[in-house]
Scaffold this motif. Structure first.
Motif, mmCIF file in Angstrom:
data_model
loop_
_atom_site.group_PDB
_atom_site.id
_atom_site.type_symbol
_atom_site.label_atom_id
_atom_site.label_comp_id
_atom_site.label_asym_id
_atom_site.label_seq_id
_atom_site.Cartn_x
_atom_site.Cartn_y
_atom_site.Cartn_z
ATOM 1 N N VAL A 144 -5.927 -20.063 -17.003
ATOM 2 C CA VAL A 144 -4.731 -19.468 -17.609
ATOM 3 C C VAL A 144 -3.875 -18.941 -16.466
ATOM 4 N N CYS A 145 -2.773 -19.651 -16.182
ATOM 5 C CA CYS A 145 -1.909 -19.332 -15.040
ATOM 6 C C CYS A 145 -0.697 -18.544 -15.534
ATOM 7 N N HIS A 146 -0.145 -17.692 -14.666
ATOM 8 C CA HIS A 146 1.037 -16.923 -15.067
ATOM 9 C C HIS A 146 2.204 -17.843 -15.440
ATOM 10 N N SER A 147 2.237 -19.028 -14.838
ATOM 11 C CA SER A 147 3.327 -19.957 -15.179
ATOM 12 C C SER A 147 3.254 -20.365 -16.652
ATOM 13 N N ASP A 148 2.065 -20.349 -17.259
ATOM 14 C CA ASP A 148 1.960 -20.623 -18.703
ATOM 15 C C ASP A 148 2.607 -19.485 -19.496
ATOM 16 N N GLY B 211 5.643 -16.666 -5.953
ATOM 17 C CA GLY B 211 5.871 -16.357 -7.364
ATOM 18 C C GLY B 211 7.092 -17.090 -7.903
ATOM 19 N N MET B 212 7.053 -17.391 -9.202
ATOM 20 C CA MET B 212 8.172 -18.075 -9.857
ATOM 21 C C MET B 212 8.899 -17.051 -10.730
ATOM 22 N N GLY B 213 10.062 -16.621 -10.259
ATOM 23 C CA GLY B 213 10.804 -15.603 -10.984
ATOM 24 C C GLY B 213 11.845 -16.198 -11.914
ATOM 25 N N GLU C 42 4.559 -13.498 -1.334
ATOM 26 C CA GLU C 42 4.915 -12.812 -2.575
ATOM 27 C C GLU C 42 4.374 -13.650 -3.728
ATOM 28 N N CYS C 43 3.384 -13.127 -4.434
ATOM 29 C CA CYS C 43 2.712 -13.899 -5.489
ATOM 30 C C CYS C 43 2.889 -13.230 -6.846
ATOM 31 N N VAL C 44 4.095 -12.686 -7.084
ATOM 32 C CA VAL C 44 4.403 -12.045 -8.366
ATOM 33 C C VAL C 44 5.554 -12.795 -9.047
ATOM 34 N N GLY C 45 6.667 -12.951 -8.312
ATOM 35 C CA GLY C 45 7.838 -13.609 -8.906
ATOM 36 C C GLY C 45 8.887 -12.615 -9.357
ATOM 37 N N ARG C 46 9.143 -11.591 -8.518
ATOM 38 C CA ARG C 46 10.143 -10.558 -8.857
ATOM 39 C C ARG C 46 10.986 -10.248 -7.615
ATOM 40 N N SER C 47 12.257 -9.873 -7.862
ATOM 41 C CA SER C 47 13.124 -9.593 -6.719
ATOM 42 C C SER C 47 12.628 -8.384 -5.917
ATOM 43 N N ASP C 48 12.085 -7.348 -6.606
ATOM 44 C CA ASP C 48 11.683 -6.155 -5.838
ATOM 45 C C ASP C 48 10.473 -6.437 -4.942
ATOM 46 N N THR C 49 9.572 -7.292 -5.400
ATOM 47 C CA THR C 49 8.417 -7.603 -4.549
ATOM 48 C C THR C 49 8.796 -8.599 -3.447
ATOM 49 N N ILE C 50 9.792 -9.432 -3.708
ATOM 50 C CA ILE C 50 10.284 -10.314 -2.631
ATOM 51 C C ILE C 50 10.924 -9.449 -1.541
ATOM 52 N N GLY D 3 0.597 -9.153 -5.001
ATOM 53 C CA GLY D 3 0.278 -9.750 -6.304
ATOM 54 C C GLY D 3 -1.041 -10.474 -6.218
ATOM 55 N N LEU D 4 -2.058 -9.921 -6.891
ATOM 56 C CA LEU D 4 -3.420 -10.438 -6.702
ATOM 57 C C LEU D 4 -3.977 -11.015 -7.988
ATOM 58 N N GLY D 5 -3.244 -11.958 -8.574
ATOM 59 C CA GLY D 5 -3.793 -12.755 -9.669
ATOM 60 C C GLY D 5 -4.526 -13.947 -9.059
ATOM 61 N N GLY E 46 -9.174 -11.039 -12.735
ATOM 62 C CA GLY E 46 -8.677 -12.164 -11.948
ATOM 63 C C GLY E 46 -8.301 -13.285 -12.902
ATOM 64 N N ARG E 47 -8.699 -14.525 -12.571
ATOM 65 C CA ARG E 47 -8.373 -15.664 -13.414
ATOM 66 C C ARG E 47 -9.255 -15.713 -14.664
ATOM 67 N N SER E 48 -8.651 -16.015 -15.799
ATOM 68 C CA SER E 48 -9.414 -16.353 -17.000
ATOM 69 C C SER E 48 -9.481 -17.869 -17.083
ATOM 70 N N ASP F 104 -1.261 -4.707 -4.835
ATOM 71 C CA ASP F 104 -1.064 -4.927 -6.270
ATOM 72 C C ASP F 104 -0.668 -3.601 -6.907
ATOM 73 N N ILE F 105 -0.224 -3.672 -8.175
ATOM 74 C CA ILE F 105 0.043 -2.415 -8.876
ATOM 75 C C ILE F 105 -1.220 -1.883 -9.529
ATOM 76 N N SER F 106 -2.248 -2.713 -9.587
ATOM 77 C CA SER F 106 -3.453 -2.341 -10.307
ATOM 78 C C SER F 106 -4.619 -2.114 -9.352
HETATM 79 P P1 NAD Z 1 -1.053 -13.171 -12.402
HETATM 80 O O1 NAD Z 1 -0.258 -12.609 -13.504
HETATM 81 O O2 NAD Z 1 -2.482 -13.531 -12.649
HETATM 82 O O3 NAD Z 1 -1.025 -12.221 -11.119
HETATM 83 C C1 NAD Z 1 0.117 -11.488 -10.762
HETATM 84 C C2 NAD Z 1 -0.361 -10.219 -10.088
HETATM 85 O O4 NAD Z 1 0.789 -9.496 -9.640
HETATM 86 C C3 NAD Z 1 -1.140 -9.285 -10.999
HETATM 87 O O5 NAD Z 1 -2.344 -8.914 -10.362
HETATM 88 C C4 NAD Z 1 -0.217 -8.082 -11.181
HETATM 89 O O6 NAD Z 1 -0.925 -6.863 -11.352
HETATM 90 C C5 NAD Z 1 0.547 -8.125 -9.869
HETATM 91 N N1 NAD Z 1 1.829 -7.425 -9.889
HETATM 92 C C6 NAD Z 1 2.733 -7.322 -10.902
HETATM 93 N N2 NAD Z 1 3.780 -6.586 -10.521
HETATM 94 C C7 NAD Z 1 3.556 -6.216 -9.227
HETATM 95 C C8 NAD Z 1 4.260 -5.430 -8.289
HETATM 96 N N3 NAD Z 1 5.440 -4.884 -8.590
HETATM 97 N N4 NAD Z 1 3.700 -5.257 -7.071
HETATM 98 C C9 NAD Z 1 2.509 -5.788 -6.748
HETATM 99 N N5 NAD Z 1 1.784 -6.536 -7.618
HETATM 100 C C10 NAD Z 1 2.300 -6.743 -8.842
HETATM 101 O O7 NAD Z 1 -0.255 -14.468 -11.894
HETATM 102 P P2 NAD Z 1 -0.746 -15.784 -11.110
HETATM 103 O O8 NAD Z 1 -1.198 -16.795 -12.103
HETATM 104 O O9 NAD Z 1 -1.596 -15.408 -9.980
HETATM 105 O O10 NAD Z 1 0.688 -16.306 -10.585
HETATM 106 C C11 NAD Z 1 1.440 -15.521 -9.660
HETATM 107 C C12 NAD Z 1 2.852 -16.053 -9.551
HETATM 108 O O11 NAD Z 1 2.822 -17.350 -8.942
HETATM 109 C C13 NAD Z 1 3.585 -16.253 -10.885
HETATM 110 O O12 NAD Z 1 4.949 -15.965 -10.711
HETATM 111 C C14 NAD Z 1 3.399 -17.736 -11.154
HETATM 112 O O13 NAD Z 1 4.361 -18.257 -12.036
HETATM 113 C C15 NAD Z 1 3.551 -18.267 -9.750
HETATM 114 N N6 NAD Z 1 3.017 -19.599 -9.482
HETATM 115 C C16 NAD Z 1 3.684 -20.328 -8.559
HETATM 116 C C17 NAD Z 1 3.217 -21.576 -8.215
HETATM 117 C C18 NAD Z 1 3.931 -22.343 -7.151
HETATM 118 O O14 NAD Z 1 3.930 -23.571 -7.158
HETATM 119 N N7 NAD Z 1 4.532 -21.662 -6.192
HETATM 120 C C19 NAD Z 1 2.062 -22.087 -8.822
HETATM 121 C C20 NAD Z 1 1.393 -21.282 -9.742
HETATM 122 C C21 NAD Z 1 1.874 -20.045 -10.067
#
Ligand code: NAD
Ligand code: ZN
Length: 360
Positions: free
Chosen positions: A38-42, A277-279, A252-260, A186-188, A353-355, A210-212
């Motif tokens: 289960v990916c965040h992109s879903d 991240g994909m914002g 940057e593995c979240v997808g937000r302007s503030d974390t970028i 961002g540690l998903g 982590g990942r489900s 991470d925030i968590s």
């Molecule tokens: P996820 O939701 O499992 O993990 C995101 C993590 O970011 C979570 O641990 C969350 O607590 C943390 N987070 C949220 N807000 C934060 C903040 N302000 N500061 C720090 N940490 C914060 O997501 P994921 O499945 O690991 O995917 C991460 C990102 O990567 C998503 O945007 C996803 O769409 C993108 N993605 C991109 C590609 C690519 O080709 N580049 C591929 C897959 C996923």
């Protein structure tokens, strides 16, 4: 008919539904899915971040077994264990010819056409041309990479997105070298994979953010040397950990302007800031002309780990099988298809982590 997780529209409740998949056409293959992440992109497909066509079968990170091949299929045979590559390359477009298969232009065509029907006959779309949160998929053979049956299916599934993306961002996009310093925000599944990839690359200091607080143990198991809770002073803290310089590479593995922004400011002069991240298209970020000049940083994104999946998925699979890349900490929940909405809730709250959905 096979069971699949279907979104009828953005924001609508998800449901496990019976769908009918087409028979494989020439060059196509039917795969029985064994494990799907289960990916965040879903989640981004249904929460308005991106705007796909509906109804939509979710899922794109998966591995399984080939059960039927159409005519003219050469790459795989029945019984093969395969990882699904959601960005199969045509080999012919300008990007493929330029050695950038992750930017192949055929992707759009693959994702825009419906594949299969719902029980009432309505055509359904499938996420990224895959729709892997389903018992079976039918994909072009170019979307399949054969792996050893020794590789556990949950690990194989991760190789289809989170791990290829995270490890690829480190190895292919930023080209992290031995002894360098790295920060991952961002540690998903993706960020934890980047941490593990940085350890594999020999990075000396790996700052995980991470925030968590839940994520600290997972990140340290993946190889993080430091863990920080995200806060407005993050760049200053990262600088203080690195002799006032900042890290060589940020991811940057979240997808937000503030974390970028935070990643950019945590990068040392001349370093690389990689947006993984994909914002959303509405989340804007700005840079002054002076800072772009002064810091001489490279700001780039990493699409699918800048990877050649036919080369990199087998390479990463070998690293997993030899024990040099440990993915054990990444999967924290093994679930069934009907539990995916709860996995999205955990994602929204930064839990675990990942489900991974395991199909029996
Ligand atoms: P996820 O939701 O499992 O993990 C995101 C993590 O970011 C979570 O641990 C969350 O607590 C943390 N987070 C949220 N807000 C934060 C903040 N302000 N500061 C720090 N940490 C914060 O997501 P994921 O499945 O690991 O995917 C991460 C990102 O990567 C998503 O945007 C996803 O769409 C993108 N993605 C991109 C590609 C690519 O080709 N580049 C591929 C897959 C996923
Ligand atoms: Zn993904």
């Amino acid at each position: 008919m096979v069971k699949a997780l279907v979104a009828r529209s953005a924001g609508a409740d998800l449901a496990v539904e019976e769908i009918e998949l087409p028979r494989p056409e020439p060059g196509e293959v039917r795969v029985r899915i064994a494990a799907a992440g289960v990916c965040h992109s879903d989640l981004s497909m249904i929460n308005g971040t991106v705007r796909p066509k509906f109804p939509l079968v979710l899922g794109h990170e998966a591995a399984g077994v080939v059960i039927e091949t159409g005519s003219e299929v050469r790459r795989v045979a029945e019984g093969d264990h395969v990882v699904i590559n959601w960005s199969p390359a045509c080999g012919e477009c300008a990007f493929c010819q330029h050695g950038e298969p992750w930017l192949c232009v055929t992707m759009e065509g693959v994702t825009s056409r419906p594949r299969g029907t719902l029980a009432d006959g309505t055509p359904t779309h499938v996420t990224l041309g895959v729709g892997a949160l389903a018992e079976e998929v039918v994909v072009g053979e170019g979307a399949l990479v054969t792996v050893s049956p020794e590789l556990p299916m949950a690990d194989a599934a991760l190789l289809g997105c989170a791990v290829l993306t995270g490890v690829g961002a480190v190895h292919n996009t930023a080209r992290v070298r031995q002894g360098e310093s790295v920060a991952v925000i961002g540690l998903g599944g993706v960020g934890l994979s980047a941490v593990a990839g940085a350890q594999l690359a020999g990075a000396e200091r790996i700052v995980a953010v991470d925030i968590s607080a839940d994520k600290e143990e997972l990140a340290r198991t993946c190889g993080a040397t430091d863990f920080l809770i995200s806060n407005p002073e993050l760049p200053q803290v990262v600088h203080s950990l690195t002799d006032g310089l900042g890290v060589n590479h940020t991811f940057e593995c979240v997808g937000r302007s503030d974390t970028i922004r935070a990643a950019w400011q945590s990068t040392r002069r001349g370093g690389t800031c990689v947006v993984v991240g994909m914002g959303s298209r509405d989340d804007k970020i700005s840079f002054s002309a002076l800072e772009l000049f002064h810091f001489a940083r490279t700001l780039t994104s990493s699409v699918y780990g800048s990877a050649d999946p036919d080369r990199d998925i087998p390479g990463i699979a070998s690293a997993v099988l030899s024990g040099s890349l440990n993915l054990d900490a990444i999967v924290t929940h093994q679930i069934s298809l009907s539990d995916v909405p709860a996995a999205f809730d955990r994602m929204r709250h930064g839990e675990g982590g990942r489900s991974i959905v395991l199909f029996t």
